[in-house]
Motif scaffolding. Structure first.
Motif, short mmCIF file in Angstrom:
data_model
loop_
_atom_site.label_atom_id
_atom_site.label_comp_id
_atom_site.label_asym_id
_atom_site.label_seq_id
_atom_site.Cartn_x
_atom_site.Cartn_y
_atom_site.Cartn_z
N UNK A 1 1.06 -1.49 -0.01
CA UNK A 1 0.00 0.15 -0.68
C UNK A 1 1.06 1.44 -0.20
N UNK A 2 1.01 2.44 -1.14
CA UNK A 2 1.23 3.40 -0.59
C UNK A 2 0.61 4.81 -0.42
N UNK A 3 0.95 5.45 0.29
CA UNK A 3 0.22 6.74 0.71
C UNK A 3 0.85 7.93 0.33
N UNK A 4 0.01 8.98 -0.79
CA UNK A 4 0.47 9.90 -1.28
C UNK A 4 -0.38 11.31 -0.60
N UNK A 5 0.26 12.04 0.09
CA UNK A 5 -0.74 12.87 0.69
C UNK A 5 -0.55 14.21 -0.04
N UNK A 6 -1.23 15.48 0.15
CA UNK A 6 -1.57 16.09 -1.04
C UNK A 6 -2.78 17.87 0.22
N UNK A 7 -2.79 18.37 0.10
CA UNK A 7 -2.98 19.95 0.07
C UNK A 7 -5.04 19.85 0.68
N UNK A 8 -5.42 19.44 1.64
CA UNK A 8 -6.74 18.97 1.58
C UNK A 8 -7.71 19.97 1.02
N UNK A 9 -7.05 21.27 0.79
CA UNK A 9 -7.69 21.85 0.12
C UNK A 9 -8.01 22.26 -1.47
N UNK A 10 -6.94 21.22 -1.68
CA UNK A 10 -7.11 20.78 -3.54
C UNK A 10 -7.65 19.31 -3.60
#
Length: 204
Positions: free
Chosen positions: A22-31
């Motif tokens: 499993x790969x987790x990729x984080x991003x800005x929740x505002x986008x």
């Protein structure tokens, strides 16, 4: 083997053949409104593998083959799961976001699929089987020798008992016959017993 690094760096992720990673990729929740996808780098291009469904759907996820993707817009986390790994799944992958032709890479991951370590021990197994198969006959012969000696000893003891019994019976028979002979012999009469005997008369 989980690992974490910045989006511009490449993470090496190892998985076993037939297993799951499993790969987790984080991003800005505002986008949250941007589209998300998972692609594989092939010949200088990142070819699309699977995309997350639009965030306004109740289950913003997608599946293609053994690869699935899920988007948690509240925490800004994109999770890619690869199941039933094969050796040919090894390669460079990316998590990306898209909007009106603007593509951004969230994370680059180098997936390495390893074969089971037990395969290296397969050639040694026949030797172990051969060495084990040779030992039982020696044990069997030893047991046979012991049983044979035990039976022979019992046979000799039985023979000795029979011989002793026979000899004792012979002696007892001889004694009985001698006693019978003594009982049947005539007893000589006593000349002076009961007044029986020769008499002499004298006449004047």
């Amino acid at each position: 083997l989980p690992a974490c690094c910045a989006a511009e760096n490449t993470t090496v992720l190892y998985g076993m053949e037939g297993g799951t990673i499993a790969v987790n990729c984080s991003y800005d929740p505002r986008q949250w409104w941007r589209d998300k996808s998972w692609c594989r780098q092939v010949e200088g291009r990142c070819r699309h593998v699977v995309s997350a469904k639009p965030s306004w759907l109740p289950f913003p996820g997608g599946t293609r083959g053994s690869t699935s993707i899920r988007d948690d817009v509240h925490s800004g986390l994109l999770t890619v799961t690869m199941r039933q790994l094969r050796k040919e799944d090894s390669g460079l992958y990316q998590c990306r976001t898209h909007f009106l032709g603007d593509t951004r890479s969230l994370r680059k991951v180098q997936v390495e699929v390893l074969t089971a370590a037990l395969e290296t021990q397969v050639p040694e197994e026949p030797r172990a089987v051969q060495s084990i198969s040779r030992s039982p006959p020696e044990v069997d012969f030893t047991v046979i020798y012991i049983l044979t000696g035990f039976l022979a000893a019992k046979f000799l003891v039985a023979v000795l008992i029979c011989v002793v019994g026979t000899s004792r019976r012979g002696r007892a028979g001889e004694q009985n016959s001698s006693l019978r002979e003594q009982q049947t012999l005539p007893v000589p009469a006593d000349p002076g017993h009961d007044g029986i005997g020769p008499s002499w008369e004298s006449r004047a």
